[in-house]
Design a protein around this motif. Sequence first.
Motif, PDB file in Angstrom:
ATOM      1  N   CYS A 138       0.828  -1.210   0.000  1.00 55.55           N
ATOM      2  CA  CYS A 138       0.000   0.000   0.000  1.00 55.55           C
ATOM      3  C   CYS A 138       0.863   1.261   0.000  1.00 55.55           C
ATOM      4  N   SER A 139       1.924   1.256   0.800  1.00 51.04           N
ATOM      5  CA  SER A 139       2.804   2.418   0.883  1.00 51.04           C
ATOM      6  C   SER A 139       3.535   2.665  -0.442  1.00 51.04           C
ATOM      7  N   ASP A 140       4.075   1.610  -1.037  1.00 48.37           N
ATOM      8  CA  ASP A 140       4.845   1.745  -2.272  1.00 48.37           C
ATOM      9  C   ASP A 140       3.985   2.173  -3.458  1.00 48.37           C
ATOM     10  N   ASN A 141       2.709   1.861  -3.410  1.00 46.10           N
ATOM     11  CA  ASN A 141       1.830   2.157  -4.540  1.00 46.10           C
ATOM     12  C   ASN A 141       0.857   3.308  -4.269  1.00 46.10           C
ATOM     13  N   GLY A 142       1.069   3.999  -3.167  1.00 49.16           N
ATOM     14  CA  GLY A 142       0.232   5.138  -2.845  1.00 49.16           C
ATOM     15  C   GLY A 142      -1.223   4.782  -2.619  1.00 49.16           C
ATOM     16  N   LEU A 143      -1.480   3.606  -2.028  1.00 50.75           N
ATOM     17  CA  LEU A 143      -2.839   3.132  -1.806  1.00 50.75           C
ATOM     18  C   LEU A 143      -3.248   3.312  -0.344  1.00 50.75           C
ATOM     19  N   ASP A 144      -4.513   3.532  -0.124  1.00 47.12           N
ATOM     20  CA  ASP A 144      -5.045   3.730   1.224  1.00 47.12           C
ATOM     21  C   ASP A 144      -5.324   2.378   1.873  1.00 47.12           C
ATOM     22  N   ILE A 145      -4.515   2.004   2.851  1.00 47.20           N
ATOM     23  CA  ILE A 145      -4.684   0.711   3.509  1.00 47.20           C
ATOM     24  C   ILE A 145      -6.011   0.644   4.267  1.00 47.20           C
ATOM     25  N   ASN A 146      -6.490   1.781   4.744  1.00 40.31           N
ATOM     26  CA  ASN A 146      -7.768   1.814   5.460  1.00 40.31           C
ATOM     27  C   ASN A 146      -8.926   1.451   4.542  1.00 40.31           C
ATOM     28  N   GLU A 147      -8.817   1.827   3.282  1.00 39.05           N
ATOM     29  CA  GLU A 147      -9.882   1.546   2.326  1.00 39.05           C
ATOM     30  C   GLU A 147      -9.789   0.136   1.766  1.00 39.05           C
ATOM     31  N   LEU A 148      -8.582  -0.291   1.410  1.00 44.44           N
ATOM     32  CA  LEU A 148      -8.411  -1.595   0.770  1.00 44.44           C
ATOM     33  C   LEU A 148      -8.331  -2.743   1.778  1.00 44.44           C
ATOM     34  N   PHE A 149      -7.565  -2.563   2.826  1.00 50.33           N
ATOM     35  CA  PHE A 149      -7.340  -3.627   3.807  1.00 50.33           C
ATOM     36  C   PHE A 149      -7.607  -3.090   5.212  1.00 50.33           C
ATOM     37  N   ASP A 187      -8.752  -4.355   7.896  1.00 49.28           N
ATOM     38  CA  ASP A 187      -8.362  -5.193   9.024  1.00 49.28           C
ATOM     39  C   ASP A 187      -6.873  -5.046   9.330  1.00 49.28           C
ATOM     40  N   TYR A 188      -6.067  -4.915   8.287  1.00 48.53           N
ATOM     41  CA  TYR A 188      -4.638  -4.680   8.485  1.00 48.53           C
ATOM     42  C   TYR A 188      -4.422  -3.293   9.088  1.00 48.53           C
ATOM     43  N   ALA A 189      -5.238  -2.330   8.658  1.00 46.74           N
ATOM     44  CA  ALA A 189      -5.147  -0.974   9.211  1.00 46.74           C
ATOM     45  C   ALA A 189      -5.504  -0.984  10.696  1.00 46.74           C
ATOM     46  N   ALA A 228      -5.118  -3.537  12.806  1.00 46.29           N
ATOM     47  CA  ALA A 228      -3.987  -4.131  13.541  1.00 46.29           C
ATOM     48  C   ALA A 228      -2.857  -3.109  13.689  1.00 46.29           C
ATOM     49  N   LYS A 229      -2.593  -2.374  12.629  1.00 39.20           N
ATOM     50  CA  LYS A 229      -1.536  -1.354  12.652  1.00 39.20           C
ATOM     51  C   LYS A 229      -1.854  -0.267  13.663  1.00 39.20           C
ATOM     52  N   SER A 230      -3.145   0.080  13.800  1.00 38.37           N
ATOM     53  CA  SER A 230      -3.558   1.154  14.706  1.00 38.37           C
ATOM     54  C   SER A 230      -3.365   0.782  16.170  1.00 38.37           C
ATOM     55  N   LEU A 231      -3.242  -0.516  16.463  1.00 35.91           N
ATOM     56  CA  LEU A 231      -3.054  -0.954  17.843  1.00 35.91           C
ATOM     57  C   LEU A 231      -1.671  -0.602  18.369  1.00 35.91           C
ATOM     58  N   GLY A 232      -0.724  -0.372  17.454  1.00 33.81           N
ATOM     59  CA  GLY A 232       0.619   0.012  17.864  1.00 33.81           C
ATOM     60  C   GLY A 232       1.693  -0.800  17.163  1.00 33.81           C
TER      61      GLY A 232
END
Length: 280
Positions: A144-155, A157-159, A161-165
Amino acid sequence: MICLAAAVSFTARGQYAVGDAYESDGIKGVVISVDEGGNHGLFMVFKGLERVSAMPTGVDAEIAERMMAVGNIDNVKDMRAAAKQIRKENPVSKQTMKDAKAQQKEKVDSMRTKIMALQPHMKAVYGQITAEGSNNQKVVEAYCSDNGLDINELFPDYAWAKSLGEGWYVAGDRELEMYSYVIACGVGIDLYKGKGPKEVLNMSLAANAHLHETPGFELINLPTAVWSSTMEKKPKNMNVDYHFHCLASTMDSKMMKVVFRYELLTTYLEAASVAAVHEF
């Protein structure tokens, strides 16, 4: 699909075992792996626990509750006969059944639409996806980072997990197989050796009784259907090229006996939770 929920109580002590509750920085979960000393390991937390129930909802709930009261039915023939009798004695209107089926179809169609939209992105990362949830989290975040994609929109659930720390990741097949030993006895095993639904429930409650020994602590339900970050290519009986695995319980017949077991499946099960994992 049979869904039984266990529960955990939160304690505070130095050594842990698989199945113990664990809390860190206000985040509460369950231990799924420990080292020999019981001081370090992995614990798992769940997203959307309010969606998870020990019993079906709506039309099926009343039928399922009565099925539990039938007794220890241990063969398919008697179970079907009991279900038929229950429906005969407690008829459900055709409109109610029609509405329930329509709602179920709507949920499944919604999930199918989301999976279809993700296909090009799943294809792009599939070659790097493994059974290790920590690896899969890094792969998706980097993609998502390398391709300028919004992880919150596409994935999302991964977003989450990331928000937990730092260090949190969506569980993969490896972590969910560990978790299967918390709620049962592993993946792919005949859990209850042909026992009926009432006896299965009693066994599940007895197995988790020790988790209720500490009074005054909050209890949470442990979901028995959880999505995995591990993907499968060309899954059978699915109209997509890529899909996520899901840890879920299944019921089938073998030698006219009811067989319950947990498997890592590809499914459109809309009631499944999502788990995140962290070291402790």
